[in-house]
Design an enzyme around this catalytic site. Structure first.
Site, short mmCIF file in Angstrom:
data_model
loop_
_atom_site.label_atom_id
_atom_site.label_comp_id
_atom_site.label_asym_id
_atom_site.label_seq_id
_atom_site.Cartn_x
_atom_site.Cartn_y
_atom_site.Cartn_z
N GLY A 11 0.83 -1.21 0.00
CA GLY A 11 0.00 0.00 0.00
C GLY A 11 0.86 1.25 0.00
NE ARG A 72 -1.17 -5.08 -0.74
CZ ARG A 72 -1.77 -3.92 -0.40
NH1 ARG A 72 -2.70 -3.42 -1.16
NH2 ARG A 72 -1.42 -3.30 0.71
CG ASP A 103 3.55 -7.13 7.59
OD1 ASP A 103 2.95 -6.59 6.63
OD2 ASP A 103 2.98 -7.85 8.42
CB THR A 125 2.53 0.80 5.98
OG1 THR A 125 1.20 0.61 6.43
CG2 THR A 125 3.47 0.46 7.11
CG ASP A 127 -2.12 0.00 7.68
OD1 ASP A 127 -3.01 0.86 7.57
OD2 ASP A 127 -1.97 -0.93 6.86
CG ASP A 129 1.20 -2.65 9.79
OD1 ASP A 129 2.11 -1.94 9.32
OD2 ASP A 129 0.49 -3.38 9.08
NE ARG A 171 -2.22 -4.36 5.78
CZ ARG A 171 -1.44 -5.06 4.98
NH1 ARG A 171 -1.91 -6.08 4.30
NH2 ARG A 171 -0.18 -4.75 4.86
CD GLU A 187 -18.39 10.85 23.09
OE1 GLU A 187 -18.01 10.95 21.91
OE2 GLU A 187 -18.47 11.81 23.86
CD GLU A 222 -8.45 -1.29 7.06
OE1 GLU A 222 -9.04 -1.02 6.02
OE2 GLU A 222 -7.20 -1.31 7.15
P1 ADP Z 1 2.71 -4.49 2.65
O1 ADP Z 1 4.14 -4.46 2.22
O2 ADP Z 1 2.09 -3.13 2.68
O3 ADP Z 1 2.51 -5.29 3.93
P2 ADP Z 1 1.69 -6.77 1.13
O4 ADP Z 1 1.50 -7.64 2.30
O5 ADP Z 1 0.65 -6.78 0.06
O6 ADP Z 1 1.86 -5.23 1.51
O7 ADP Z 1 3.09 -7.17 0.46
C1 ADP Z 1 3.59 -6.45 -0.66
C2 ADP Z 1 4.26 -7.39 -1.61
O8 ADP Z 1 5.40 -8.00 -0.97
C3 ADP Z 1 3.42 -8.57 -2.05
O9 ADP Z 1 2.50 -8.24 -3.07
C4 ADP Z 1 4.50 -9.51 -2.55
O10 ADP Z 1 4.96 -9.12 -3.83
C5 ADP Z 1 5.61 -9.29 -1.53
N1 ADP Z 1 5.52 -10.32 -0.47
C6 ADP Z 1 4.59 -10.42 0.51
N2 ADP Z 1 4.79 -11.52 1.27
C7 ADP Z 1 5.87 -12.14 0.75
C8 ADP Z 1 6.58 -13.35 1.09
N3 ADP Z 1 6.22 -14.14 2.11
N4 ADP Z 1 7.65 -13.69 0.33
C9 ADP Z 1 8.04 -12.90 -0.71
N5 ADP Z 1 7.39 -11.77 -1.07
C10 ADP Z 1 6.34 -11.38 -0.37
#
Ligand code: ADP
Length: 319
Positions: A11, A72, A103, A125, A127, A129, A171, A187, A222
């Site tokens: 994101g 993604r 992450d 991000t 978030d 997080d 998230r 509140e 959310e």
């Molecule tokens: P964010 O980085 O915001 O947490 P995502 O969880 O969608 O967003 O992860 C972003 C991109 O990172 C994914 O679309 C994928 O290309 C890559 N990615 C996510 N998880 C893995 C993983 N376990 N191993 C390798 N690449 C990953």
């Protein structure tokens, strides 16, 4: 190290452009070439990689989103795809990569690191997080957007003696709801950390109605509760006419706040310094006033600390 690359992934978040700019300019300062990878891991695999000059990253300081685009790309979990990506970098003599994302993006960076590319993760991000940093790039800008929007909702809620139930992003992390809840004097907040306690929520809003307050605000992260359904329940239980608002993607956009610009710039500069020293496999963060870096594995496995006292503030200070 001769050349390094930068990408944004997952994101998007305001402040990513400041980090990209600082990566390019710091790389030049250290005598390295800089490349931009477009549209995250998908672009890396498809060889959508181009050199970035000082001019390519000028006049982007105040722009939200990411000039490199983001994506993604679930296929990046496959080993053969990761190998192909590493080869695309090696062919251009790119030995270091800075990944700005959440992450999921860190997992991708770790995978590439295991393929011999020195990778550094920057927390990008809204978030908040990522446990290895107090704040992520974009969080404070998104928080300001959420607060500004809720302030506006409060104006109209006050006029009509209404309750507003507002869904914010986050998230699995309740920080946006928590900080927004404190900033707008809500509140009640509903977050992954507090869980959804329906009766407590209803009682808090009813108490506000019975004490003759002209409006009430409930902020929810959310994915926990259907805010439209909750609004109906609040309306029938409390006496307030109640409306639900989902803030959605507006929280992701907008010009980055000064805090995010400064933090993103400093984190990126730190990341380039690590690569220039031949160090990879680290995730950069902010702890208190200090820039820190920890192994990416650690960033992915450590627990996020929650300040209980801060949760106690919500509701307690509402008159
Ligand atoms: P964010 O980085 O915001 O947490 P995502 O969880 O969608 O967003 O992860 C972003 C991109 O990172 C994914 O679309 C994928 O290309 C890559 N990615 C996510 N998880 C893995 C993983 N376990 N191993 C390798 N690449 C990953």
């Amino acid at each position: 190290m001769k050349n390094i690359a930068v990408m944004t992934s997952g994101g998007d978040a305001p402040g990513m452009n400041n980090a990209i700019r600082a990566v390019v300019r710091s790389a030049i300062y250290h005598g390295m070439g800089a490349y931009g990878i477009y549209y995250g891991y998908e672009g890396l695999v498809n060889d959508h990689i181009e050199p970035l000059t000082r001019q390519n990253v000028s006049r982007i300081l105040n722009r939200g989103g990411t000039i490199l685009g983001s994506a993604r790309y679930p296929d990046f979990k496959q080993l053969d795809v990761q190998r192909h990506a590493a080869n695309n970098l090696r062919r251009r003599e790119i030995d270091g990569l800075i990944v700005i994302g959440g992450d999921g993006s860190y997992r991708g960076a770790l995978a590439l690191h295991e393929q011999g590319i020195q990778c550094i993760g920057l927390p990008g991000t809204i978030d908040n997080d990522i446990p290895s940093t107090d704040y992520t790039i974009g969080f404070y800008t998104a928080l300001n957007t959420a607060v500004e929007s809720i302030d506006k909702l409060r104006d109209t809620s006050f006029s009509h003696r209404r309750c507003s139930v507002v869904e914010v992003m986050g998230r699995h992390c309740g920080d946006l709801a928590l900080y927004a809840g404190i900033a707008v004097g809500s509140e009640f907040i509903i977050t992954p950390e507090t869980g959804f306690k329906k009766q407590e929520t209803l009682d808090a809003v009813r108490k506000s109605y019975l004490s003759n307050k002209r409006h009430a605000i409930v902020v929810a992260t959310e994915r926990i509760v259907n805010v439209h359904e909750l609004a109906k329940e609040i309306e029938s239980y409390t006496g307030y006419e109640t409306r639900a608002t989902v803030l959605g993607h507006v929280q992701r956009g907008g010009t980055p706040s000064a805090f995010d610009r400064v933090m993103a710039t400093e984190m990126a500069e730190h990341a380039v310094g690590l690569l220039a020293a031949g160090i990879g496999g680290r995730a950069v963060g902010l702890r208190g006033k200090d820039l820190v870096d920890v192994p990416i594995e650690t960033a992915l496995t450590m627990e996020k600390t929650v300040t209980k006292k801060r949760y106690g503030l919500v509701g307690r200070l509402v008159e």
